[in-house]
Design an enzyme around this catalytic site. Structure first.
Site, PDB file in Angstrom:
ATOM      1  N   ASP A 315       0.846  -1.188   0.000  1.00  0.00           N
ATOM      2  CA  ASP A 315       0.000   0.000   0.000  1.00  0.00           C
ATOM      3  C   ASP A 315       0.878   1.234   0.000  1.00  0.00           C
ATOM      4  O   ASP A 315       1.920   1.259   0.650  1.00  0.00           O
ATOM      5  CB  ASP A 315      -0.877  -0.003   1.260  1.00  0.00           C
ATOM      6  CG  ASP A 315      -2.126  -0.805   1.031  1.00  0.00           C
ATOM      7  OD1 ASP A 315      -2.677  -0.726  -0.087  1.00  0.00           O
ATOM      8  OD2 ASP A 315      -2.546  -1.526   1.947  1.00  0.00           O
ATOM      9  N   GLU A 356       0.077  19.047   7.659  1.00  0.00           N
ATOM     10  CA  GLU A 356       0.476  19.821   6.481  1.00  0.00           C
ATOM     11  C   GLU A 356       1.025  21.181   6.910  1.00  0.00           C
ATOM     12  O   GLU A 356       2.057  21.637   6.420  1.00  0.00           O
ATOM     13  CB  GLU A 356      -0.715  20.026   5.534  1.00  0.00           C
ATOM     14  CG  GLU A 356      -1.140  18.781   4.763  1.00  0.00           C
ATOM     15  CD  GLU A 356      -2.049  17.857   5.569  1.00  0.00           C
ATOM     16  OE1 GLU A 356      -2.383  18.201   6.728  1.00  0.00           O
ATOM     17  OE2 GLU A 356      -2.422  16.785   5.066  1.00  0.00           O
ATOM     18  N   PHE A 384      -9.608  27.491   9.564  1.00  0.00           N
ATOM     19  CA  PHE A 384     -10.047  26.846   8.336  1.00  0.00           C
ATOM     20  C   PHE A 384     -11.506  26.443   8.496  1.00  0.00           C
ATOM     21  O   PHE A 384     -11.905  25.910   9.522  1.00  0.00           O
ATOM     22  CB  PHE A 384      -9.203  25.597   8.091  1.00  0.00           C
ATOM     23  CG  PHE A 384      -9.596  24.831   6.863  1.00  0.00           C
ATOM     24  CD1 PHE A 384      -9.050  25.158   5.625  1.00  0.00           C
ATOM     25  CD2 PHE A 384     -10.516  23.788   6.930  1.00  0.00           C
ATOM     26  CE1 PHE A 384      -9.405  24.448   4.492  1.00  0.00           C
ATOM     27  CE2 PHE A 384     -10.872  23.091   5.806  1.00  0.00           C
ATOM     28  CZ  PHE A 384     -10.324  23.410   4.587  1.00  0.00           C
ATOM     29  N   ALA A 386     -14.906  24.691   6.189  1.00  0.00           N
ATOM     30  CA  ALA A 386     -15.235  23.973   4.956  1.00  0.00           C
ATOM     31  C   ALA A 386     -15.768  24.930   3.903  1.00  0.00           C
ATOM     32  O   ALA A 386     -15.678  24.685   2.711  1.00  0.00           O
ATOM     33  CB  ALA A 386     -16.248  22.880   5.240  1.00  0.00           C
ATOM     34  N   GLN A 387     -16.344  26.056   4.381  1.00  0.00           N
ATOM     35  CA  GLN A 387     -16.894  27.010   3.413  1.00  0.00           C
ATOM     36  C   GLN A 387     -15.794  27.828   2.733  1.00  0.00           C
ATOM     37  O   GLN A 387     -15.709  27.894   1.518  1.00  0.00           O
ATOM     38  CB  GLN A 387     -17.875  27.983   4.097  1.00  0.00           C
ATOM     39  CG  GLN A 387     -19.234  27.381   4.380  1.00  0.00           C
ATOM     40  CD  GLN A 387     -19.189  26.433   5.575  1.00  0.00           C
ATOM     41  OE1 GLN A 387     -18.513  26.710   6.572  1.00  0.00           O
ATOM     42  NE2 GLN A 387     -19.907  25.312   5.474  1.00  0.00           N
ATOM     43  N   SER A 391      -7.314  29.494   5.454  1.00  0.00           N
ATOM     44  CA  SER A 391      -7.067  29.804   6.857  1.00  0.00           C
ATOM     45  C   SER A 391      -5.914  30.793   6.901  1.00  0.00           C
ATOM     46  O   SER A 391      -5.269  31.044   5.873  1.00  0.00           O
ATOM     47  CB  SER A 391      -6.716  28.535   7.631  1.00  0.00           C
ATOM     48  OG  SER A 391      -5.495  28.009   7.158  1.00  0.00           O
ATOM     49  N   ASP A 522      -5.718  -4.848   5.743  1.00  0.00           N
ATOM     50  CA  ASP A 522      -6.409  -4.841   7.019  1.00  0.00           C
ATOM     51  C   ASP A 522      -7.930  -4.800   6.895  1.00  0.00           C
ATOM     52  O   ASP A 522      -8.629  -5.242   7.772  1.00  0.00           O
ATOM     53  CB  ASP A 522      -5.932  -3.675   7.887  1.00  0.00           C
ATOM     54  CG  ASP A 522      -6.221  -2.330   7.237  1.00  0.00           C
ATOM     55  OD1 ASP A 522      -6.585  -2.320   6.049  1.00  0.00           O
ATOM     56  OD2 ASP A 522      -6.065  -1.303   7.916  1.00  0.00           O
ATOM     57  N   ASP A 526     -10.125  -6.218   1.852  1.00  0.00           N
ATOM     58  CA  ASP A 526      -8.823  -6.795   1.498  1.00  0.00           C
ATOM     59  C   ASP A 526      -8.845  -8.317   1.591  1.00  0.00           C
ATOM     60  O   ASP A 526      -7.953  -8.994   1.089  1.00  0.00           O
ATOM     61  CB  ASP A 526      -7.724  -6.296   2.460  1.00  0.00           C
ATOM     62  CG  ASP A 526      -7.247  -4.905   2.077  1.00  0.00           C
ATOM     63  OD1 ASP A 526      -7.360  -4.561   0.891  1.00  0.00           O
ATOM     64  OD2 ASP A 526      -6.782  -4.187   2.973  1.00  0.00           O
TER      65      ASP A 526
END
Lengths: 686, 565
Positions: A315, A356, A384, A386-387, A391, A522, A526
């Site tokens: 992965d 980040e 920050f 969502a709209q 930020s 996991d 899978d």
């Protein structure tokens, strides 16, 4: 996706001492217990040695009884017995190393009282029931402070569970109904909240039970390679039985056949006692290495298959890349210095606690030496949402903003420079995430966030490639992104936008070409791929379905370990091959010790063959027998530790190991037998 | 040893290897059914037998067909040998063989051994030689090659059950490989002075004026297949040492070429069938390597001469020339002996009994190593493949994978069958020799005392079980005990060995063929060749060391000490 980001090597455990003195008395006792012919017959070479030992002992005894010289015969008998004992001892030591772990596991299995729910929808009504009396499908309530009575699946509730009893890791993990974290293991402790668990394992066959029998070696079955090797060794034993028996007839021509103890010595030194005595110890130790590595294999067959793997399905997230995207470049627009962009980026991220955001600060410090100031008290943090999808920070009359490109550009109310558009598009195209930075509605440039390939993984893959193993990256990313990361990480292939079906198909195709595939997984989705793969490593944190589909469970839930699992499998096979080669090569020198000694009475001129100049026929024979016994003990550490493994191509590996164990196997006994002969002379025994 | 001697050896060997290259390619084409210049004749046989040459057989049907043909061949040959006295083409008026001898001889020729407990010129009619023995020379050789082709195919692809069609393989190998080569070689031998006639005797007057009767016969063409098919059964009792069977050095060189060229070529055929010529070259390299070493050992031992003779005043410059002919010379005798015993041919152009102890041990040991260096036509290759599987298995684990040979996993079933096959030689050789050395009925056949006597008995069973057929000499072999037990040893060495090998082939053919990668055990380079040589010596040879110690090695050291028996 997996939620662990454990780095490579983090799980490597301290190596226990090769021979723990505390384990010795028990191992010695076991070595004698294992002399029972009924169980020893599983090992044909050592069984033959035991039969021969009994025969020579009886002959020595009867010679003593008749008043004939018996010292030499007794000497041979004693060392033949040592040969058998050293072999059983090797197995006992290997088993002993796993036993301590089993004891600690057993403590977790102590019989707990479960709260058996009487009605599925009513948590308040339960009756106590012994854990061993639970049946598959029973519903039990487990509350904070309770041990989970048996393996099961959470059907209701959420709880934090301490799984240290199984994994050794004491930080609690979350278990909840639905999703990929619903599996719970018997013997683990609920530390907060409550859950309702549907029992999925019958008494005696829980994960813990399987682990215990595994580490104890009780359920150990011979692996396919071991069986094949056993046949080879048995065949060689028969061949040498014929050869030695024929000596009776051959020597009767023009002379007298050698005595039975001498023939017995010849036989035992020629049959492959070294590898015969160490074979099961090697297998147990290989399994034990895996256990110490916190991986549980359901069978030795799986460990062997790991060595054979040609394709690794890995992965992307958590295995090849660090879990989160990180700042990798500042791209200023025309007329803005990169440093100015970096400073604005730092200020806009001062209050950003996401990985980040942290990475932007770290990158600015690394690239431009900008130390992030402490967050000033007068600064106003713009969080920050969502709209806005941006930020930042208002400070000293200036507005610092960063955010998704489209949102931020719209927020500035200005036309973005064409160069910025291009930069943003380019970043997105190679799989990165572009963030745009603005100060007072003036766009300064973009930050490139991208997947960071784990340090050292590229070299790792290169090493795997040398071993002939292809690495395949599995990711949900689109093709472009996947291709970019694949190139950077140096994997051989990738599956982009992977669905469980894609994985399954890829595995089937590879297997169709005669390749063996290993993968880690996991989630419930899978499970089919885990079951299809030749080596499927399920994560302990994964679902019950995944854990049952795989043939190994990684208690640390670290998918990177797949690589080490392959190496452990290879090491097991290499150790077996090396000691087999060594054992067989030893025969040459033993011939040169014993043959002249046996036949020199008949033809005194054969003394010329005594190239080692051994003192007397008796000391020559005894030296060979003693060497043959001692070499088993001498090689026990190697059998337990395993032959050193370096990831190089098969040709290089073969050259090195043939030199050490093939050529070494021919030369070493010449020296060994000579030294033992000298010691015997000094001691005045022969 | 002389430089000129070595040049002779090198030249003959180089010509043989050089010829093996195109021949190997040609046999591969024959095996694939791509050679068709006798298609009408070929089709005739299929029609007569009701055979569909395209229909593949699994290992069991292949084995059954092979056993059936050889059983029928045995019955036919046994009948001819018993009845030759009343059958036509018997100008010399020889009588029928005893049933012991007929059994032994029939088994001997069916198994490609060609052990001869009789002398051809006094005990076999022309009909027996031509319709009986020569036919078996072709049939047993073609059987061996067919088996090798079947086993080779098992490595070519994955997941198949069929190993080819035995009838088609047998027909094609005989028609396209053995017959054309034998015809050409037969004419060459005629040109070199071998008789090919139905006349009975030539009468000659010797220098002393005595009248001598010289047996003749259809010699040349039988000698051709005798070498090409690694049969080795001489037309005359003394085999290629007879002036009519080995007229000169050129003829003997041609015989060396003929007895080694097909076994060498089959390695390359194998390489082509499996699609990787390097694999075939590695096997060939091991074979040629052993032949060179063995030749050198014989040459050195014989050139050194016998110190006991030197002590008597014999000039050692010539080396040990007892039992050898001046027209061949030591180098070609050494190379002939190494190839004839290495290749399971069994023809001789010198009397092995008269070799120095070590010189005589080399051919003995070559046979004991399993007749794979290069071994009989076909049998050498499949015997070598058994060792290759064992080598891969023993050392292959050392690269950290389940051992694979040519992409086929070597697992318990293959090892079990391989060990079964490997057990045959020590059982038959050491078992029978040990028993015969204490059995009065057998001991009376031995001519010499001491270790040399042991060598004589050991060599007989070694030669029989290895399907070689050469005789050490000094042993009266035409007794019921020896005829019977040597016959059993031959049957074991041929059929008890090849049936498990075919079973291995069947098992391997069905397995998936893994593709080659950097992690694959390399089986084509010098490293593997060295490993294979080591495995042959250790797994194939060590068990015989006690017998060699009591035989030739003891004889050597007692000889050095000035003793003889």
């Amino acid at each position: 996706m997996l939620d662990t980001t454990t780095g490579m090597g983090a799980t490597t455990r301290a190596r226990p001492p090769m021979l723990d003195p505390a384990l010795l008395p028990r191992a010695i006792g076991d070595a004698f217990r294992k002399l029972n012919p009924a169980t020893l017959i599983r090992n044909p070479v050592i069984f033959v040695t035991e039969v021969v030992s009994i025969l020579v002992t009886v002959l020595a005894g009867s010679a003593a009884g008749r008043g004939e010289p018996w010292g030499f015969q007794a000497g041979i008998a004693v060392w033949l017995w040592f040969t058998v004992l050293f072999a059983t001892f090797a197995e006992a030591v290997a088993e002993g190393r796993g036993r301590a772990r089993a004891e600690s596991l057993r403590k977790a299995r102590t019989d707990t009282q479960a709260k058996l729910l009487i009605r599925a929808d009513d948590r308040s009504l339960w009756q106590p029931r012994g854990a061993t009396e639970l049946h598959v499908g029973d519903l039990v309530l487990v509350e904070a402070g309770d041990l989970i009575p048996s393996d099961g699946e959470v059907v209701q509730g959420i709880a934090s569970v301490n799984e240290a009893a199984v994994t050794g890791e004491s930080a609690p993990v979350i278990r909840e109904s639905g999703g990929d974290r619903s599996a719970v293991t018997g013997g683990t402790l609920v530390v907060s909240d409550w859950i309702v668990v549907r029992i999925t394992a019958a008494p005696g066959s829980t994960f813990l039970d399987r682990m215990i029998s595994l580490v104890e070696g009780a359920a150990r079955q011979k692996t396919p390679n071991e069986i094949a090797l056993d046949i080879l060794l048995a065949g060689m034993t028969i061949i040498f039985l014929i050869a030695v028996a024929s000596v009776v007839g051959l020597a009767s021509w023009n002379g007298q056949p050698p005595s039975v103890p001498v023939l017995a010595a010849l036989l035992v030194t020629l049959i492959p006692t070294t590898i015969g005595g160490l074979l099961s110890a090697i297998g147990i130790a290989g399994m034990d290495r895996l256990v110490r590595f916190n991986v549980m294999a359901t069978s030795g067959r799986a460990v062997e298959a790991a060595g054979d793997v040609d394709v690794l399905l890995l992965d992307k997230t958590g295995t090849i890349t660090l879990g989160n995207r990180q700042a990798a470049a500042f791209v200023p627009v025309a007329g803005v210095a990169e440093r100015d962009l970096a400073e604005a980026a730092v200020l806009s991220s001062l209050a950003d606690e996401t990985p980040e955001g942290r990475s932007i600060l770290a990158f600015a410090r690394e690239r431009h030496g900008i130390a992030p100031p402490a967050l000033p008290a007068h600064a106003a943090v713009v969080p920050f949402t969502a709209q806005t999808r941006t930020s930042g920070l208002d400070m000293d009359g200036a507005q610092y903003r960063k955010g998704a490109a489209d949102s931020l550009i719209r927020a500035t109310g200005q036309e973005a420079p064409a160069a910025l558009r291009e930069a943003v598009d380019r970043i997105a195209r190679v799989g990165g995430t572009p963030l745009v930075v603005a100060k007072d509605n003036r766009i300064l440039g973009a930050i490139e966030l991208k997947d960071i390939v784990k340090p050292g993984i590229r070299e790792r893959f290169a090493a795997l490639r040398k071993m002939g193993i292809r690495t395949v990256m599995v990711t949900g990313d689109n093709r472009l992104t996947a291709a970019a990361i694949a190139t950077e990480a140096g994997v051989d292939d990738f599956i982009a936008e992977a669905t469980p079906q894609d994985k399954l198909q890829y595995i089937r195709d590879a297997q169709g070409e005669g390749r063996l595939v290993a993968m880690a997984g996991d989630g419930t989705n899978d499970a089919p791929a885990l079951a299809q793969a030749d080596v499927g490593v399920a994560m302990q944190t994964g679902t019950q379905a995944a854990r049952e589909a795989g043939n190994m469970v990684d208690l640390d839930s670290d998918p990177t370990k797949l690589i080490e699992v392959v190496e452990i499998g290879k090491q097991l096979l290499i150790t077996r091959g090396a000691l087999t080669t060594f054992s067989i090569a030893n025969d040459v020198a033993k011939y040169f010790a014993i043959l002249p000694a046996i036949f020199v009475l008949q033809y005194p001129e054969l003394q010329a063959l005594n190239v080692m100049r051994l003192a007397s026929p008796e000391s020559a024979i005894l030296s060979a027998v003693i060497f043959n016994a001692l070499i088993i003990v001498a090689l026990v550490p190697l059998a337990l530790r395993g032959v050193r493994y370096t990831p190089v191509g098969a040709a290089a590996l073969l050259r090195r190991n043939l030199l050490i164990y093939g050529l070494g196997g021919i030369v070493a006994p010449f020296a060994g037998i000579k030294i033992i002969d000298l010691v015997l002379q000094i001691l005045g025994i022969a | 040893m002389t430089l000129l001697g070595w040049a002779q050896i090198a030249l003959v060997l180089a010509l043989t290897v050089a010829a093996a290259v195109p021949l190997g390619r040609y046999i591969a084409a024959v095996a694939g059914g791509h050679v068709t210049w006798l298609r009408p004749v070929e089709a005739l046989f299929y029609r007569a037998g009701g055979i569909d040459p395209e229909r593949g057989q699994d290992w069991k049907s292949y084995a059954l067909a092979m056993l059936a043909v050889n059983a029928a061949g045995f019955v036919l040959l046994f009948a001819i040998l018993r009845l030759q006295g009343v059958l036509p083409l018997n100008p010399q008026g020889v009588s029928g063989m005893s049933s012991w001898l007929a059994f032994n001889t029939a088994v001997s020729f069916v198994t490609n051994t060609n052990w001869q407990a009789y002398s051809g010129e006094v005990a076999a009619s022309y009909l027996s030689q031509m319709a009986g023995l020569a036919v078996q020379n072709f049939l047993s050789a073609a059987t061996g090659i067919a088996l090798a082709l079947a086993v080779s195919r098992a490595f070519a692809r994955g997941g198949v059950r069929e190993l080819g069609n035995f009838w088609a393989d047998l027909t094609r190998v005989t028609l396209y490989v053995l017959l054309p080569l034998a015809v050409v070689l037969g004419f060459a031998f005629v040109a070199l002075g071998m008789p090919q006639t139905f006349a009975d005797y030539a009468t000659a007057t010797t220098l002393e004026g005595a009248e001598q009767t010289v047996p003749l016969g259809p010699v040349a063409f039988q000698v051709a297949i005798k070498h090409l098919g690694t049969n080795g059964g001489g037309f005359f009792g003394v085999n290629s040492l007879h002036p009519f069977e080995g007229p000169d050095a050129i003829a003997t060189a041609l015989q060396i070429w003929a007895q080694a060229v097909i076994p060498f070529a089959l390695c390359l055929t194998f390489g082509r069938i499996v699609g990787d010529i390097r694999q075939g070259r590695a096997l060939l390299a091991v074979m040629v390597g052993f032949v060179v070493v063995a030749t050198a050992a014989i040459y050195a031992a014989e050139a050194a001469g016998n110190p006991l003779m030197t002590a008597m005043g014999v000039d050692p410059a010539m080396g040990n020339m007892e039992g050898k002919d001046l027209r061949f010379g030591l180098p070609l005798v050494a190379l002939f002996t190494a190839t004839t015993t290495g290749a399971s041919c069994g023809a001789v152009n010198a009397m092995l009994d008269s070799f120095t102890p070590l010189g005589g041990m080399v051919p003995l040991f070559l046979i004991q190593l399993g007749e794979v260096l290069p071994g009989g036509v076909g049998s050498g290759l499949y015997g070598m493949l058994v060792f290759a599987l064992l080598a891969v298995f023993v050392a292959g684990l050392m690269v950290g994978r389940t051992p694979e040979y040519l992409g086929k996993k070597v697992q318990a079933r293959e090892i079990k069958l391989a060990m079964l096959a490997v057990l045959i030689l020590p059982t038959a050789i050491l078992g029978f020799t040990a028993v015969s050395l204490v059995l009065p009925a057998a001991v009376s056949s031995i001519q010499d005392a001491g270790p040399h006597g042991l060598s004589e008995m050991l060599y007989a069973y070694t030669s029989a079980a290895g399907n070689n057929g050469s005789a050490f000499g000094g042993l009266t072999a035409d007794t019921p005990w020896l005829n019977t037990t040597l016959g059993i040893a031959m049957l074991l060495g041929r059929f008890a060995f090849v049936v498990p090998v075919l079973a291995i082939a069947g098992s391997l053919a069905a397995k998936a063929k893994a593709s080659e990668g950097a992690g694959t055990f390399p089986t084509h380079g010098p490293l593997f060749a060295g490993l294979l040589a080591g495995v042959i010596l250790i797994l194939g040879g060590l068990q015989f060391l006690p017998s060699l110690t009591l035989g030739p090695i003891a004889e050597h050291f007692t000889m050095l000490a000035g003793k003889s028996f």
